[in-house]
Design an enzyme around this catalytic site. Sequence first.
Site, mmCIF file in Angstrom:
data_model
loop_
_atom_site.group_PDB
_atom_site.id
_atom_site.type_symbol
_atom_site.label_atom_id
_atom_site.label_comp_id
_atom_site.label_asym_id
_atom_site.label_seq_id
_atom_site.Cartn_x
_atom_site.Cartn_y
_atom_site.Cartn_z
ATOM 1 N N ASP A 27 0.823 -1.215 0.000
ATOM 2 C CA ASP A 27 0.000 0.000 0.000
ATOM 3 C C ASP A 27 0.859 1.268 0.000
ATOM 4 O O ASP A 27 1.986 1.272 0.491
ATOM 5 C CB ASP A 27 -0.904 -0.016 1.252
ATOM 6 C CG ASP A 27 -2.026 0.996 1.140
ATOM 7 O OD1 ASP A 27 -2.362 1.414 0.034
ATOM 8 O OD2 ASP A 27 -2.564 1.380 2.201
ATOM 9 N N ASN A 75 -11.189 -2.437 -4.718
ATOM 10 C CA ASN A 75 -10.414 -1.522 -5.572
ATOM 11 C C ASN A 75 -11.112 -1.195 -6.899
ATOM 12 O O ASN A 75 -10.707 -0.261 -7.606
ATOM 13 C CB ASN A 75 -8.999 -2.065 -5.828
ATOM 14 C CG ASN A 75 -8.079 -1.967 -4.619
ATOM 15 O OD1 ASN A 75 -7.211 -2.801 -4.404
ATOM 16 N ND2 ASN A 75 -8.255 -0.919 -3.805
#
Length: 247
Positions: A27, A75
């Site tokens: 991330d 996502n």
Amino acid sequence: MNDKDILELKNMIDINNIPNHVAVIMDGNGRWAKKRSLPRTVGHQEGMKRVVEIVEVAKKLNIKYLSLYAFSTENWKRPKEEIDGIMKILVYYIRNELEKIHKNNIKIQIMGNINRLPKTPREEVLKAVEKTKDNTDMVLNIGLNYGGKDDIIRGVKNILKDIKMGKINEEDIDVELFSNYLYTKNMPDPDLLIRPSGELRLSNFMLYQMAYTEFWFSDIFWPDFKEEHFYKAIIDYQKRNRRFGGI
Ligand code: IPE
Ligand code: IPE
Ligand code: MG
């Protein structure tokens, strides 16, 4: 960090206590790019370079399972251009790295429903899985359209199917059997979870499998995550006292 410091850090690792399975939530690509006034996609490209490096480092450390969270079931909420960019980078990665991964005796596995991926990435992924299926040194388990909740629900549905078909009985269902209905069947649970980028959450990653996983968080963004950070995470992990509910 210079090479000497990195080597010193590496030498602090106890080779008799290497985590068998390391999971990583990769991330911070977007924020890394934003800090440099670059498009988010450039952050994903830079992040992909770190994937190449970390796979090699993990293999050299004799880690047997490496799970990487590449794209979550959530996502898809992102702008189409960003999703397209991520898919392109995935295809580029497989086309460039597959030969080397195969030579290194690494087996690529996917967790997540790849039917939702566009045709080209889906086909490249399937090719990579097929080509490397008999490799034995390390499993590179990639989360693509993966969600921990989805993993569990899929498992429940498949258990129900098998009960209906008479393959198993309701009484057979226990932790071990259930584990075999998850994407991670035949894999041990992660020993260590690494999440860079400063967020202190799981974001729907391997919820069932992480019951006793050790967590390691860091503020650096994934595109800045280097070999030395991996070593630091493992050294910290080796100081933990894992009790699994015992004393
Ligand atoms: C992780 O980086 C990559 C994916 C989720 C595909 P992000 O894109 O989430 O980066 P940040 O969190 O916005 O910085
Ligand atoms: C988790 O990161 C997913 C991946 C790294 C693939 P996100 O950026 O999607 O997580 P949140 O939204 O910050 O929780
Ligand atoms: Mg993020």
